[in-house]
Scaffold this active site. Structure first.
Site, PDB file in Angstrom:
ATOM      1  N   LYS A 253       0.761  -1.103   0.048  1.00 20.16           N
ATOM      2  CA  LYS A 253      -0.024   0.065  -0.065  1.00 20.16           C
ATOM      3  C   LYS A 253       0.927   1.364   0.083  1.00 20.16           C
ATOM      4  CE  LYS A 253      -3.066   2.974   2.773  1.00 20.16           C
ATOM      5  NZ  LYS A 253      -3.354   3.399   3.999  1.00 20.16           N
TER       6      LYS A 253
ATOM      7  N   GLY B   2      -7.525   9.633   8.773  1.00 16.65           N
ATOM      8  CA  GLY B   2      -8.060   9.787  10.150  1.00 16.65           C
ATOM      9  C   GLY B   2      -8.897  10.824  10.541  1.00 16.65           C
TER      10      GLY B   2
END
Lengths: 66, 280
Positions: free
Chosen positions: B112, B173
């Protein structure tokens, strides 16, 4: 001789392999990837890769992340 | 019709790997490793992301993450989080591959990729991201690349060979959800043009289950999240909610939602209400 491990200078006996260093540091039996002077050294080559003065090592593992 | 042949149960294919769960869950920020393990289990995910960090050489009395992740059950997707240059991201990806090789996990060989711009926004740096994508593909990696919701950038990343493009719903986040559904849908349209099976995963920004359902309804193939579960008051319950949202959103997409209309459209008949006068 002196090498740098994860940013810290460390005195080690000469000659020393990556495998021996990991053993000395208690990391030999756990997942640990090694980068020597910015190149990954696969685990199979740890016993035969000898360190030299001024070498820079990164010893890393997996931690939680997203 | 058996459940296996229903379209919502079709597996997700990324870089030769076949996944029955379309939810990818991160392993960071949990209060305890036990809670993480239980949340991963409740999420039904098969792929978990991890980070690569220096061994702590002093005072390391803590337990290892890997004691709490069944590497026979989960495919580990290592990230390059925390990298602010293409060079660092490439190094970290290679170290991650070496670690997963040691674990004999099918995650070895994919990454990733994150190349970030700054610590405040954690927005992806497009120039560094494209550069690192090319380098890692040349090095044999399957690159799942985190990017902004810019459709043009998404297409560029696919053109150079990314195994999956993963546009952000909103900053990492942040819990702001899918801030620009138009851009996500344009990313999907461009990436899937003539290539409907090309996997696109919405990565980052999820706050609640509705955000996951929104991404899937827009046509995403999967969602990657971490904080929304890890920092929920009840992470295990939220993991279960996310699992349901993935399925609900995907089924809603496949079912074909109605177009949005400006005015109302009555569901009950307008004729024969009491007092209705025929002809009026």
């Amino acid at each position: 001789m002196q090498i740098t491990v994860n940013g810290d200078i460390r005195d080690v006996e000469q000659p020393i392999s990556i495998a021996a260093l990991l053993l000395e540091m208690g990391l030999r039996d756990r997942p640990c990837a090694v980068e020597l002077n910015r190149e990954v050294v696969p685990r199979a080559q740890h016993p035969t890769t000898t360190l030299a003065e001024g070498d820079r090592l990164e010893l890393v593992t997996l931690v939680g992340g997203g | 019709m058996t459940t296996a042949t229903q379209p919502q149960h079709a597996p997700l294919r990324i870089a030769g790997r076949e996944l029955s769960s379309r939810l990818v869950v991160g392993t960071g920020k949990y209060a305890t490793f036990d809670l993480m393990r239980d949340a991963l289990d409740a999420s039904g995910c098969e792929v978990v992301t991890v980070a690569v960090r220096r061994e702590r050489l002093y005072n390391d009395q803590g337990r290892s993450l890997l004691e709490f992740i069944d590497t026979d059950r989960y495919t580990i997707l290592p990230n390059t989080a925390g990298c602010f240059s293409a060079d660092d991201a490439v190094r970290v990806a290679r170290l991650g591959r070496e670690l997963l090789d040691q674990l004999d996990n099918p995650g070895a060989g994919w990454v990733k990729l994150e190349v970030l711009s700054d610590t405040k926004t954690l927005l992806p740096d497009p120039i560094g991201t494209l550069e690192a994508t090319k380098t890692l593909i040349a090095d044999g990696f399957d690159v799942l690349v985190y990017t902004s919701d810019d459709p043009v950038m998404a297409r560029r990343l696919k053109e150079v060979g990314a195994a999956s493009v993963m546009p952000a719903g909103s900053p990492i986040g942040s819990g702001q959800g899918v801030l620009n559904p138009l851009n996500i849908s344009l990313c999907l349209e461009m990436l899937k043009e003539g290539d409907a099976d090309y996997p696109v995963i919405v990565d980052a920004g999820v706050g609640g289950a509705s955000d996951v359902a929104t991404a899937m309804e827009l046509g995403a193939d999967g969602v990657l999240l971490n904080t929304a579960i890890a920092n929920a008051d009840n992470p295990v319950l939220m993991a279960s909610a996310m699992r349901g949202a993935i399925e609900a959103g995907r089924m809603s997409r496949l079912a074909g939602r109605i177009p949005k209309k400006r005015y109302a459209s009555a569901s009950s008949p307008m004729r024969d209400t009491i007092g209705w006068i025929p002809g009026e």
